[in-house]
Design an enzyme around this catalytic site. Structure first.
Site, PDB file in Angstrom:
ATOM      1  N   GLY A   1      72.481  49.090  42.329  1.00 34.02           N
ATOM      2  CA  GLY A   1      71.811  48.617  43.406  1.00 34.02           C
ATOM      3  C   GLY A   1      71.039  50.250  43.629  1.00 34.02           C
ATOM      4  O   GLY A   1      70.000  50.291  43.688  1.00 34.02           O
ATOM      5  N   ARG A   2      71.996  51.087  44.626  1.00 36.93           N
ATOM      6  CA  ARG A   2      71.459  52.074  44.745  1.00 36.93           C
ATOM      7  C   ARG A   2      70.721  53.095  44.658  1.00 36.93           C
ATOM      8  O   ARG A   2      69.991  53.722  44.036  1.00 36.93           O
ATOM      9  CB  ARG A   2      72.858  52.481  46.188  1.00 36.93           C
ATOM     10  CG  ARG A   2      72.396  52.057  46.745  1.00 36.93           C
ATOM     11  CD  ARG A   2      73.825  52.977  47.821  1.00 36.93           C
ATOM     12  NE  ARG A   2      74.767  52.265  46.936  1.00 36.93           N
ATOM     13  CZ  ARG A   2      76.268  53.434  47.101  1.00 36.93           C
ATOM     14  NH1 ARG A   2      76.433  54.216  48.509  1.00 36.93           N
ATOM     15  NH2 ARG A   2      77.432  53.280  46.783  1.00 36.93           N
TER      16      ARG A   2
ATOM     17  N   CYS B   1      77.404  42.059  52.120  1.00 37.30           N
ATOM     18  CA  CYS B   1      77.176  43.408  52.498  1.00 37.30           C
ATOM     19  C   CYS B   1      78.185  43.333  54.028  1.00 37.30           C
ATOM     20  O   CYS B   1      78.518  42.909  54.702  1.00 37.30           O
ATOM     21  CB  CYS B   1      75.783  41.986  54.058  1.00 37.30           C
ATOM     22  SG  CYS B   1      75.124  43.473  54.810  1.00 37.30           S
TER      23      CYS B   1
END
Length: 278
Positions: free
Chosen positions: A177-178, A51
């Site tokens: 992911g996104r 992250c």
């Protein structure tokens, strides 16, 4: 034991295989978090060493551990020893362009017992800017010392790209992911393209509305009507991307403050489509 965080441990068996991700900068606390996660019997524990957001990385958690690889390794070893479940790691290439040491880092993490590693092809300094560098992900996979699965992540926004990168870099899996936010169909599209080499047609407006509405209802059950409706606003653009006239409807959906109003706007979208087809 923060209620908001502990609530995230709730899941249903139909979601399996299910992993729970933990994050932190203190070995004892991370071990405690791993044991709490294990208590609800997921299929694996994943440690977040990737992250990049300031409130996480600048406190020495997430990608912040890439500045202290020895601590990252000790932390991983402690978590592996503390639980019976497989432990995996998600991380990045390095902190910045001067510290892209992922080939060595991956070896060290494997040596202390992780079951798999997922690598995002950017440094922490890049955040989500620029282009993900998959050559280093491939270098980890092709390292003869690596025996655990290596999963690639970064910039996978289509079925064709997922399959292309999977084959080009030889990884064991692809993490999306996104690109899946507001577009859950990307997974079936990817599996279809992998199996057939052909593209599935995009989801119909009816299906987009149905899934969007289900998402909204689940959000309301989970967080209450006010917060559920508010947080849903960021998803409408993705759910209806490419639909003619969506700008006007998106404005109405974002401005709506009740479930009934949103339902009416979604029905109006279908009615307009039916009228146009006639």
């Amino acid at each position: 034991n923060v209620e908001k965080s502990f609530k995230k441990l709730n899941f249903s068996d139909y979601e399996r295989p299910m992993g729970i991700q933990i994050v932190g900068n203190n070995i004892q606390e991370l071990v405690q978090a791993a044991k709490m996660a294990e208590s609800v019997q997921p299929d694996l524990i994943d440690i977040n060493f990737g992250c990049p957001v300031k409130k996480v990385a600048m406190k020495g958690s997430g990608a912040g551990l890439l500045k202290d690889v020895p601590l990252m390794v000790r932390m991983t070893a402690a978590v592996v020893k503390s639980v019976q479940l497989p432990v995996t790691v998600k991380t990045r290439l390095g902190w910045d362009d001067t510290s892209k040491e992922i080939v060595v880092v991956a070896e060290k993490l494997q040596d202390v017992g992780i079951a798999a590693i997922t690598i995002h092809g950017r440094t922490r300094a890049q955040m989500y800017k620029g282009t993900a560098d998959w050559t280093l992900i491939g270098a980890v996979k092709n390292n003869p010392r690596m025996t655990i699965p290596v999963i690639g992540n970064g910039d996978i926004d289509s079925a064709q790209k997922a399959v292309d990168y999977y084959r080009r870099y030889g990884v064991d899996g692809i993490m999306i992911g996104r690109a899946a936010v507001g577009n859950p169909w990307i997974f079936r599209e990817t599996k279809h393209f992998y199996a057939t080499g052909t593209q599935l047609p995009p989801p119909s407006l009816n299906e987009r509305i149905a899934v969007c509405y289900e998402h909204l209802l689940n959000a309301i059950v989970w967080k209450g009507e006010k917060i559920g409706i508010f947080e849903m606003r960021k998803h409408y653009s993705n759910y209806f991307k490419g639909i003619a006239g969506i700008k006007a409807y998106r404005k109405k959906l974002v401005e709506a403050v009740s479930l009934e109003a949103i339902e009416q706007h979604l029905l109006s979208m279908l009615d307009e489509k039916a009228t146009d087809e006639k």
